[in-house]
Design a protein around this motif. Sequence first.
Motif, PDB file in Angstrom:
ATOM      1  N   SER A  87     -15.396   5.309 -23.717  1.00  0.00           N
ATOM      2  CA  SER A  87     -13.942   5.494 -23.704  1.00  0.00           C
ATOM      3  C   SER A  87     -13.397   5.648 -22.293  1.00  0.00           C
ATOM      4  O   SER A  87     -12.183   5.701 -22.107  1.00  0.00           O
ATOM      5  CB  SER A  87     -13.563   6.725 -24.538  1.00  0.00           C
ATOM      6  OG  SER A  87     -14.190   7.888 -24.004  1.00  0.00           O
ATOM      7  N   HIS A  88     -14.286   5.711 -21.290  1.00  0.00           N
ATOM      8  CA  HIS A  88     -13.884   5.868 -19.893  1.00  0.00           C
ATOM      9  C   HIS A  88     -14.294   4.629 -19.104  1.00  0.00           C
ATOM     10  O   HIS A  88     -15.447   4.208 -19.171  1.00  0.00           O
ATOM     11  CB  HIS A  88     -14.541   7.113 -19.284  1.00  0.00           C
ATOM     12  CG  HIS A  88     -14.202   7.333 -17.835  1.00  0.00           C
ATOM     13  ND1 HIS A  88     -13.078   8.020 -17.425  1.00  0.00           N
ATOM     14  CD2 HIS A  88     -14.849   6.946 -16.702  1.00  0.00           C
ATOM     15  CE1 HIS A  88     -13.052   8.051 -16.103  1.00  0.00           C
ATOM     16  NE2 HIS A  88     -14.110   7.411 -15.644  1.00  0.00           N
ATOM     17  N   ASP A 110      -8.843   5.918 -19.642  1.00  0.00           N
ATOM     18  CA  ASP A 110      -9.453   6.657 -20.739  1.00  0.00           C
ATOM     19  C   ASP A 110      -8.729   6.293 -22.028  1.00  0.00           C
ATOM     20  O   ASP A 110      -7.508   6.059 -22.025  1.00  0.00           O
ATOM     21  CB  ASP A 110      -9.356   8.166 -20.512  1.00  0.00           C
ATOM     22  CG  ASP A 110     -10.288   8.636 -19.409  1.00  0.00           C
ATOM     23  OD1 ASP A 110     -11.509   8.499 -19.586  1.00  0.00           O
ATOM     24  OD2 ASP A 110      -9.800   9.129 -18.376  1.00  0.00           O
TER      25      ASP A 110
END
Length: 332
Positions: free
Chosen positions: A188-189, A208
Amino acid sequence: MELTGRIYDVRELDSIAIILVDEPSKRGLYRLGFADGSAYVGQSVNVISRFTSHRKRWEDIVTFEFFPVPAGDLNIPERTLIAATESAASVRNVRDTNRPYGEDDVEFTSTEGISTFLPWERGKRTRPGEDVTGKEAKKFTELARLTEYEVLRDLIGWFIYETLPDPYNTQRHLWVVSCLPAANRPRSHQRLLALSAGNLEVFVAYQDVIDGMTVTDLFINTTPVDVDLHTLQDPKGRWVVEKGRYSQAEVTRWRFTLESLEDILNGTLAFPHLELLVENAYQLNVRLMRQGGTMFGRFHNELLAHDLLASSLKWGNDDWLAAIHLGGESDF
């Protein structure tokens, strides 16, 4: 006395004969750059054979600078080059460190040379599509396709214009920008780019995924500010100022959303600390760059760097700046 030399990337070379094939004289001064940022200065009547002996001793040589001196004394300019190098980097020389400057003024100028890997074994050759440019182009294209890239490009252009000395001539050697660098973070980053001065990241943009929404943020590292950080915060959270610590330096870290920094630079969001941020960012960048070469040169994306350098030119254009400030300035 003025000496002009060239700097070469020699990480894949056991001999420098191929890169000096057109150099009429092999006599002169040389400076080795190592992966840890340190350096070594020497003199030789045949730098090709001297480099070979150094390569056997040190496997971590990454750059080679050569200053031809076909005739005349080599001792005085060598001591001068050692002293000049020692002021900006850790020097591996022992015999001549801390020597005073010679009696003559000496100016050293280097320009980047081009190195090509020519292996004897066919299987080790660089094939079309496997070259560095091909890999850089793929990552740059992926980044440039993002809808946020146009804004991000202008923001980094501003940072380069305001806080990096002589950015065109110092790229790759004293500062680098990596494109979509890998990070040991959750999926997710995603790090979009990281600009490093010396061996420290000073401007990083990342995304993010939060509650299904993609958020683009960035941070800028500066020298520590000599004020209470609570007085610098935004009550609405559009920027955050905090302490940071790295092995190379203590910093003040300024975090922004992509939109908030864009609004600040466009003049539509009041930010009373802009001059403080810029001045401290410049001081950190210069300090890091004066420590010597970066160990991250192999991650430098030339295509991205050239696009960002082109964008930085806007910030010196009064007509362009007037156009983006037509919206005026608002309060918190």
